[in-house]
Write an enzyme that holds these catalytic residues in place. Structure first.
Site, mmCIF file in Angstrom:
data_model
loop_
_atom_site.group_PDB
_atom_site.id
_atom_site.type_symbol
_atom_site.label_atom_id
_atom_site.label_comp_id
_atom_site.label_asym_id
_atom_site.label_seq_id
_atom_site.Cartn_x
_atom_site.Cartn_y
_atom_site.Cartn_z
ATOM 1 C CB SER A 151 5.605 -6.249 -1.045
ATOM 2 O OG SER A 151 6.557 -5.611 -1.849
ATOM 3 C CG ASP A 229 4.339 1.528 -0.818
ATOM 4 O OD1 ASP A 229 5.544 1.533 -1.119
ATOM 5 O OD2 ASP A 229 3.674 0.496 -0.664
ATOM 6 C CG HIS A 262 6.062 -1.342 0.826
ATOM 7 N ND1 HIS A 262 5.124 -1.482 -0.171
ATOM 8 C CD2 HIS A 262 6.857 -2.452 0.746
ATOM 9 C CE1 HIS A 262 5.346 -2.618 -0.830
ATOM 10 N NE2 HIS A 262 6.387 -3.224 -0.291
#
Length: 287
Positions: A151, A229, A262
């Site tokens: 991320s 995600d 995610h």
């Protein structure tokens, strides 16, 4: 001389040791923490290093606790390193008001604006100070260092590798913020840390950096992205990075993983692939 390392704790793990350190950082101007998994092969000499950059709200503990990376790292003789995600206690106005700016959200940049530039120097911390510590005070081989992350940390890994291709021999990412100049997280962070002019953001945008390069990593870049995600459409923009790589002649393996989200269940599923990807490019330690 590198700053003295304070060992906070250590734990036997797969024949190696999981350690947590604190030190007074010259680059940050505050105490910083990082974690290290030292594989058993380090008893015989320097070993390859994988530096993992974590995402928003995470700490130096997150990856080591959640990813399940130590077993394979011990088997293959790779040292794992994970720094904290920002300075802590910098006392910048607003640094603790939101989870996506300030504490836990350093974005791996060297801030240039007056409010943030005093301590928010995560680029220099990771690429200079931490790199020096793990290859001198710890048994990391400076010639065999790879970078990966998730991320915000995936953004950091791509950007810092592209900015320092001679220092990092391999790079991969999980669900990176691949075009931060175009997404809300990136615009907020870059506006605060780097100023209001988007032209000044290009140096920390992986897609824009790639556009000015020609095949910086001939051995390829690996990116995994979950199709479920929750941040994919609004924040991550893997297709922008994919297009930039194509234009730069950069080999990219972008794997869109069906139904994965995610989080660290996603990361732990594919962590073995990433470690093996790096080891193939860094080489195992000499026996």
């Amino acid at each position: 001389m590198p700053a003295a390392l304070e060992l906070i704790s250590q734990h036997r793990c797969f024949g190696g040791t999981q350690r947590y350190y604190r030190h007074d950082s010259a680059e940050i101007g505050l105490p910083m923490r990082f974690s290290v998994f030292v594989p058993p092969q380090a008893e015989q000499g320097p070993v390859p290093v994988l530096v993992y950059l974590a995402g928003l709200t995470c700490t130096e503990e997150t990856f080591m606790i959640k990813a399940g990376a130590q077993r394979l790292a011990a088997e293959l003789g790779v040292m794992l390193v994970a720094p904290d995600t920002s300075p802590r206690g910098a006392n910048v106005p607003g640094e603790d008001e939101s989870w996506d700016l300030g504490t836990g959200a350093g974005f791996y940049v060297d801030a240039t604006t007056a409010a943030w530039r005093g301590h928010y120097r995560m680029d220099s911390y990771v690429t200079r100070e931490l790199h020096g510590l793990i290859t001198t005070a710890l048994p990391g081989d400076a010639a065999r260092v790879g970078l990966f992350g998730h991320s915000m940390g995936g953004h950091g890994a791509l950007v810092l590798a592209l900015r320092n291709p001679g220092q990092y021999r391999s790079v991969s990412a999980f669900a990176p913020i691949a075009a931060p100049s175009q997404c809300p997280w990136g615009k907020k962070a870059f506006g605060a840390y780097l100023g209001d002019n988007p032209d000044d953001w290009a140096a920390y945008d992986a897609s824009r950096l790639m556009a000015g390069l020609r095949q910086p990593f001939p051995g390829g870049i690996l990116v995994d992205q979950g199709t479920a995600d929750q941040f994919l459409a609004e924040q991550l923009y893997p297709e922008v990075f994919e297009a930039a790589c194509a234009a730069a002649g950069q080999p990219l393996t972008l794997r869109r993983q069906d139904s994965y989200d995610h989080g660290y269940y996603f990361i732990s599923t594919f962590i073995e692939d990433h470690i093996r990807f790096h080891v193939e490019r860094l080489g195992k330690p000499a026996v």
